[in-house]
Design a protein around this motif. Structure first.
Motif, PDB file in Angstrom:
ATOM      1  N   ALA A  97     -32.122  41.162  -7.705  1.00 46.51           N
ATOM      2  CA  ALA A  97     -32.498  41.153  -9.127  1.00 46.51           C
ATOM      3  C   ALA A  97     -33.198  39.864  -9.568  1.00 46.51           C
ATOM      4  N   PHE A  98     -33.069  38.804  -8.784  1.00 42.63           N
ATOM      5  CA  PHE A  98     -33.585  37.510  -9.247  1.00 42.63           C
ATOM      6  C   PHE A  98     -34.414  36.816  -8.173  1.00 42.63           C
ATOM      7  N   ASP A  99     -35.331  35.968  -8.660  1.00 43.52           N
ATOM      8  CA  ASP A  99     -36.167  35.200  -7.756  1.00 43.52           C
ATOM      9  C   ASP A  99     -35.457  33.879  -7.442  1.00 43.52           C
ATOM     10  N   TRP A 100     -34.494  33.961  -6.552  1.00 42.88           N
ATOM     11  CA  TRP A 100     -33.619  32.806  -6.296  1.00 42.88           C
ATOM     12  C   TRP A 100     -34.391  31.575  -5.849  1.00 42.88           C
ATOM     13  N   ALA A 101     -35.502  31.776  -5.159  1.00 41.17           N
ATOM     14  CA  ALA A 101     -36.268  30.630  -4.643  1.00 41.17           C
ATOM     15  C   ALA A 101     -36.773  29.732  -5.770  1.00 41.17           C
ATOM     16  N   ARG A 102     -36.896  30.305  -6.967  1.00 42.03           N
ATOM     17  CA  ARG A 102     -37.391  29.508  -8.102  1.00 42.03           C
ATOM     18  C   ARG A 102     -36.273  28.875  -8.926  1.00 42.03           C
ATOM     19  N   ALA A 103     -35.029  29.186  -8.597  1.00 39.24           N
ATOM     20  CA  ALA A 103     -33.912  28.625  -9.375  1.00 39.24           C
ATOM     21  C   ALA A 103     -33.928  27.102  -9.261  1.00 39.24           C
ATOM     22  N   ASP A 104     -33.793  26.423 -10.398  1.00 41.34           N
ATOM     23  CA  ASP A 104     -33.901  24.963 -10.390  1.00 41.34           C
ATOM     24  C   ASP A 104     -32.999  24.351 -11.480  1.00 41.34           C
ATOM     25  N   ALA A 105     -31.869  23.827 -11.023  1.00 42.24           N
ATOM     26  CA  ALA A 105     -30.923  23.223 -11.982  1.00 42.24           C
ATOM     27  C   ALA A 105     -31.481  21.940 -12.576  1.00 42.24           C
ATOM     28  N   GLY A 106     -32.558  21.405 -11.993  1.00 42.34           N
ATOM     29  CA  GLY A 106     -33.211  20.215 -12.540  1.00 42.34           C
ATOM     30  C   GLY A 106     -33.797  20.483 -13.922  1.00 42.34           C
ATOM     31  N   ARG A 107     -33.979  21.753 -14.244  1.00 44.88           N
ATOM     32  CA  ARG A 107     -34.530  22.102 -15.564  1.00 44.88           C
ATOM     33  C   ARG A 107     -33.446  22.268 -16.617  1.00 44.88           C
ATOM     34  N   ASP A 136     -17.230  41.341 -10.771  1.00 47.71           N
ATOM     35  CA  ASP A 136     -17.323  40.643  -9.492  1.00 47.71           C
ATOM     36  C   ASP A 136     -18.776  40.260  -9.202  1.00 47.71           C
ATOM     37  N   THR A 137     -19.678  41.132  -9.612  1.00 49.70           N
ATOM     38  CA  THR A 137     -21.108  40.836  -9.465  1.00 49.70           C
ATOM     39  C   THR A 137     -21.491  39.631 -10.332  1.00 49.70           C
ATOM     40  N   HIS A 138     -20.906  39.524 -11.511  1.00 50.99           N
ATOM     41  CA  HIS A 138     -21.174  38.354 -12.364  1.00 50.99           C
ATOM     42  C   HIS A 138     -20.741  37.070 -11.647  1.00 50.99           C
ATOM     43  N   ALA A 139     -19.548  37.126 -11.047  1.00 49.91           N
ATOM     44  CA  ALA A 139     -19.035  35.945 -10.339  1.00 49.91           C
ATOM     45  C   ALA A 139     -19.981  35.559  -9.207  1.00 49.91           C
ATOM     46  N   ARG A 140     -20.438  36.565  -8.473  1.00 48.50           N
ATOM     47  CA  ARG A 140     -21.333  36.278  -7.341  1.00 48.50           C
ATOM     48  C   ARG A 140     -22.689  35.772  -7.825  1.00 48.50           C
ATOM     49  N   ALA A 141     -23.190  36.323  -8.913  1.00 45.23           N
ATOM     50  CA  ALA A 141     -24.503  35.913  -9.426  1.00 45.23           C
ATOM     51  C   ALA A 141     -24.460  34.443  -9.869  1.00 45.23           C
ATOM     52  N   LEU A 142     -23.387  34.057 -10.534  1.00 45.98           N
ATOM     53  CA  LEU A 142     -23.290  32.672 -11.014  1.00 45.98           C
ATOM     54  C   LEU A 142     -23.109  31.702  -9.849  1.00 45.98           C
ATOM     55  N   ALA A 143     -22.308  32.091  -8.879  1.00 41.57           N
ATOM     56  CA  ALA A 143     -22.115  31.236  -7.703  1.00 41.57           C
ATOM     57  C   ALA A 143     -23.439  31.108  -6.931  1.00 41.57           C
ATOM     58  N   ARG A 144     -24.141  32.223  -6.803  1.00 38.74           N
ATOM     59  CA  ARG A 144     -25.421  32.203  -6.099  1.00 38.74           C
ATOM     60  C   ARG A 144     -26.427  31.336  -6.846  1.00 38.74           C
ATOM     61  N   TYR A 145     -26.379  31.401  -8.172  1.00 38.39           N
ATOM     62  CA  TYR A 145     -27.282  30.544  -8.954  1.00 38.39           C
ATOM     63  C   TYR A 145     -26.982  29.079  -8.658  1.00 38.39           C
ATOM     64  N   GLN A 146     -25.710  28.722  -8.677  1.00 37.64           N
ATOM     65  CA  GLN A 146     -25.351  27.321  -8.426  1.00 37.64           C
ATOM     66  C   GLN A 146     -25.888  26.838  -7.085  1.00 37.64           C
ATOM     67  N   GLN A 147     -25.793  27.694  -6.072  1.00 35.84           N
ATOM     68  CA  GLN A 147     -26.294  27.304  -4.742  1.00 35.84           C
ATOM     69  C   GLN A 147     -27.812  27.227  -4.739  1.00 35.84           C
ATOM     70  N   ALA A 148     -28.447  28.300  -5.233  1.00 35.23           N
ATOM     71  CA  ALA A 148     -29.912  28.384  -5.174  1.00 35.23           C
ATOM     72  C   ALA A 148     -30.569  27.292  -6.015  1.00 35.23           C
ATOM     73  N   ALA A 149     -29.916  26.911  -7.117  1.00 30.66           N
ATOM     74  CA  ALA A 149     -30.509  25.939  -8.029  1.00 30.66           C
ATOM     75  C   ALA A 149     -30.194  24.504  -7.618  1.00 30.66           C
ATOM     76  N   GLY A 150     -29.414  24.344  -6.547  1.00 30.96           N
ATOM     77  CA  GLY A 150     -29.117  23.007  -6.062  1.00 30.96           C
ATOM     78  C   GLY A 150     -27.956  22.327  -6.760  1.00 30.96           C
ATOM     79  N   MET A 151     -27.098  23.125  -7.380  1.00 34.92           N
ATOM     80  CA  MET A 151     -25.943  22.536  -8.079  1.00 34.92           C
ATOM     81  C   MET A 151     -24.740  22.373  -7.167  1.00 34.92           C
ATOM     82  N   ALA A 152     -24.639  23.218  -6.150  1.00 36.00           N
ATOM     83  CA  ALA A 152     -23.421  23.216  -5.326  1.00 36.00           C
ATOM     84  C   ALA A 152     -23.712  23.724  -3.922  1.00 36.00           C
ATOM     85  N   GLU A 153     -22.926  23.236  -2.981  1.00 36.73           N
ATOM     86  CA  GLU A 153     -22.932  23.775  -1.623  1.00 36.73           C
ATOM     87  C   GLU A 153     -22.010  24.985  -1.617  1.00 36.73           C
TER      88      GLU A 153
END
Ligand SMILES: [Fe+2]
Ligand SMILES: [Fe+2]
Length: 289
Positions: A44-54, A113-130
């Motif tokens: 559903a999302f373009d994870w490669a563009r996720a950027d927590a720097g923004r 559960d999908t919400h939990a996974r989406a937020l965790a995936r965002y944190q990883q993809a955006a560079g917020m967390a390992e």
């Protein structure tokens, strides 16, 4: 928490919504949730563009906070399993009701559960967390017990009604200020799901009001009087954190109370004295906030 159902706390057929009423509500929820409108974390999302720097520091903090809240799904789901069991610990009529409710809860659980996974995936993809660090951090709170020690079945739905609406509004506000379009896209999906969850809870609470009338007024009032957001009692530093993220967007559960008033007015033709009193109480809770 290994809390057994004290006999007085297990909703029995006598105070449950009639199975036909619940079935109609569940059918309505599932009709509003067709497979064609479903989404998944993977595509559903373009994870490669996720950027927590923004994001601002406060926005990153808000993402971490709601990841914890959503990640506690096993605890929330377990509440329904314990209070609405689908086995021979309940009589046949209660089972019929609980089995219908289960059609909702499993679907709802998949979405949360999908919400939990989406937020965790965002944190990883955006560079917020390992990934592994995040997993371990979430486990610290995730394994803590969660319970809603209610005495009347309507209370579980009234609680979820407030909580789903508060979450929906929070995601909406966070989306509007989000500096990262990928986070905004995630929050758009979450907001829509929470709105559907709220609608189901609203439908069920309305049906309780129509079928049981004043008998559910005091149980609903108790929920509002003792309302705490999930994890408020168990999460380390919850209130400090909640105050901090309130600067980013307003996490105010009392804003949901005006929706509860609307549900009451839709459910009954004329307000009884107890209902009038409940509405006055809801108004007071809102003005205090
Ligand atoms: Fe959610
Ligand atoms: Fe939800």
């Amino acid at each position: 928490m290994t809390r057994d159902f004290p006999a007085h706390a297990i909703p029995t057929a006598a105070i449950l919504l009639p199975a036909d009423e619940l079935t109609t509500a569940v059918d309505g929820f599932l009709a509003a949730s067709p497979a064609a409108r479903a989404w998944d974390v993977e595509t559903a999302f373009d994870w490669a563009r996720a950027d927590a720097g923004r994001l601002t520091e406060g926005q990153r903090s808000a993402v971490q906070f709601v990841t914890y809240i959503e990640d506690h799904l096993p605890g929330y789901f377990d509440v329904y399993q314990r209070y609405f069991p689908v086995d021979d610990s309940v009589d046949a009529d209660t089972f019929v009701h609980n089995r219908e409710l289960y059609h909702f809860t499993v679907r709802w659980a998949v979405e949360e559960d999908t919400h939990a996974r989406a937020l965790a995936r965002y944190q990883q993809a955006a560079g917020m967390a390992e990934r592994s660090t995040l997993r371990d951090e979430l486990a610290v709170e995730g394994r803590k017990p969660f319970d809603l020690p209610y005495r009347h079945p309507v209370q579980f739905f009234a609680y979820a009604l407030v909580q789903e609406k508060a979450t929906q509004m929070y995601y909406q506000q966070l989306r509007e200020v989000s500096g990262d379009p990928v986070l905004a896209a995630v929050l758009t999906r979450l907001t829509r799901d929470e709105a559907r969850h709220f609608s189901f809870m609203a439908d069920v609470v309305g049906r309780y009001l129509r079928t049981q009338g004043d008998a559910v007024v005091e149980p609903i009032r108790e929920v509002v009087a003792g309302f705490r957001m999930p994890l408020a009692d168990s999460m380390r530093g919850y209130w400090r954190w909640a105050l901090r993220i309130a600067d980013v967007a307003d996490y105010d559960h009392t804003a949901a109370y005006e929706h509860l008033v609307k549900i009451i007015d839709r459910a009954v033709d004329t307000r009884t004295e107890p209902l009038d009193e409940l509405v006055r109480f809801l108004d007071r809770c809102r003005s205090l906030a």
